[in-house]
Design an enzyme around this catalytic site. Structure first.
Site, PDB file in Angstrom:
ATOM      1  N   ALA A  54       0.804  -1.220   0.000  1.00  0.00           N
ATOM      2  CA  ALA A  54       0.000   0.000   0.000  1.00  0.00           C
ATOM      3  C   ALA A  54       0.842   1.277   0.000  1.00  0.00           C
ATOM      4  O   ALA A  54       0.588   2.189  -0.800  1.00  0.00           O
ATOM      5  CB  ALA A  54      -0.958  -0.020   1.193  1.00  0.00           C
ATOM      6  N   ASP A 239      -3.338  -3.095   4.197  1.00  0.00           N
ATOM      7  CA  ASP A 239      -3.629  -2.314   2.991  1.00  0.00           C
ATOM      8  C   ASP A 239      -4.702  -1.267   3.257  1.00  0.00           C
ATOM      9  O   ASP A 239      -4.757  -0.251   2.562  1.00  0.00           O
ATOM     10  CB  ASP A 239      -4.083  -3.246   1.870  1.00  0.00           C
ATOM     11  N   LYS A 250      -3.520  -8.838   2.964  1.00  0.00           N
ATOM     12  CA  LYS A 250      -3.449  -9.915   1.974  1.00  0.00           C
ATOM     13  C   LYS A 250      -4.207 -11.150   2.451  1.00  0.00           C
ATOM     14  O   LYS A 250      -4.204 -11.490   3.630  1.00  0.00           O
ATOM     15  CB  LYS A 250      -1.986 -10.268   1.706  1.00  0.00           C
TER      16      LYS A 250
END
Length: 360
Positions: A54, A239, A250
């Protein structure tokens, strides 16, 4: 050891303005720097996952917007470049945050002044990311010290949240690098992170380059390693983090959090404050990117002769679903490690962080 450009994921030349990124799709077998010379190059680098993580996605997008304004600095040019970059990845909130940072900087300027101002803001964001990640490492180090139960500190990670996912240091790996610098005896369990194997291909690669002992393990073995007492703590990145403390990361992160909680192992999430989506009140509202089924059904690698190959893993016609992220409920998160300190993963903790950010 960890601050040189040898351990940086995006570099730029102040004289020529050239930007280079590592093509992470070729790691760990080939290290290749890619020149980004157009808006389309930046969009492709993000969408094709040449850049991942990110924070790095956000910084890359910031430079991409600056580059787009060099070609067309009109109001329409700004809007087109912004929208094109924003559409590359839906989940990582840093992409939206970084683009807003640049747009807010240049939106009120005359068109002729926008490109240079955007470039300077992108350079500033890059420097700020390095400083933030270094601070995350410093904040997280005491937690790792506290977690260590034997002669070796055994940390488990998932996906990649090191300097390949940021600019330098990383988020989840930053406390590990700081622990090594502090003289701790560290070993890292690196989960492979199917289907794209970011743990095996990226985390293990960069840990090895930094001289940090690590062992790659299959994703489904991680719960057993925890049950056997071989894991002192789990540290992952994020993220996007919702305002209630839910963490989107993830795919496979949620399973590790469940196993850690069941075995009374601390589960930490390391993230810069820019990864918090204050407009998202809970993780259920975070869009989950659905990627191509081919990532599940096939695998790329290098054969015995050193040639790159892609092989099919499943029978022809097999269907596959490929959600790229999952959401870990805040109740499973032991603490959020940020550049501003550690915070509880709940609305009160997030409000305390927000108060620091905005002097509330």
């Amino acid at each position: 050891m960890f601050s040189s450009d040898d351990l940086s994921s995006l570099r730029w030349d102040a004289t020529s303005g050239a930007v280079e990124v590592i093509d992470q799709t070729l790691l760990p077998h080939t290290l290749r720097w890619v020149h980004l010379e157009s808006l389309d190059d930046y969009c492709h680098a993000i969408s094709a996952m040449q850049v991942r993580g990110a924070p790095l996605i956000g910084i890359t997008a910031a430079f991409g917007l600056a580059h787009g304004l060099r070609d067309d600095s009109s109001d329409q040019g700004l809007a087109v470049a912004y929208d094109k970059l924003l559409a590359t990845r839906p989940t990582a909130v840093n992409l939206h945050w970084a683009l807003e940072q640049v747009r807010d900087e240049v939106g009120e300027l005359m068109p002729f002044a926008r490109a240079e101002a955007a470039w300077q803001r992108a350079v500033e964001l890059r420097a700020e990311d390095i400083a933030s990640c270094a601070r995350i490492g410093e904040v997280g180090l005491p937690l790792l010290r506290e977690a260590q139960r034997g002669d070796t500190l055994n940390v488990m990670t998932h996906c990649n949240a090191g300097w390949l996912a940021t600019i330098q240091w990383g988020t989840a790996l930053a406390p590990i690098y700081k622990a090594v610098e502090a003289g701790l005896n560290v070993h890292v369990w690196v989960s492979e992170t199917r289907p794209r194997n970011q743990g095996m291909n990226l985390s293990a690669w960069e840990l090895q380059r930094a001289g940090v002992p690590c062992t790659v393990v299959a994703d489904n073995s991680c719960g057993q390693l925890m049950r056997e007492g071989l894991v002192d703590c789990v540290v992952v990145g994020s993220d996007r983090t919702a305002a209630n403390g839910d963490v989107c990361n993830k795919i496979g992160t949620y399973l590790k959090a469940l196993a850690a909680t069941d075995n009374n192992i601390p589960f930490y999430v390391a993230l810069p404050a820019s990864t918090v989506d204050w407009r998202c009140d809970a993780g259920e509202h975070i869009p989950i990117e659905a990627r191509d089924s081919g990532e599940v059904l096939a695998m790329a690698g290098v054969d015995g002769a050193g040639e790159s190959r892609q092989i099919n893993l499943a029978a022809a016609g097999t269907r596959a679903a490929n959600p790229a992220f999952d959401v870990t409920p805040a109740r499973l998160v032991s603490a959020l490690i940020t550049e501003h300190g550690c915070f509880t993963a709940d609305p009160a903790g997030l409000q305390a962080l927000r108060a620091q950010l905005y002097d509330l």
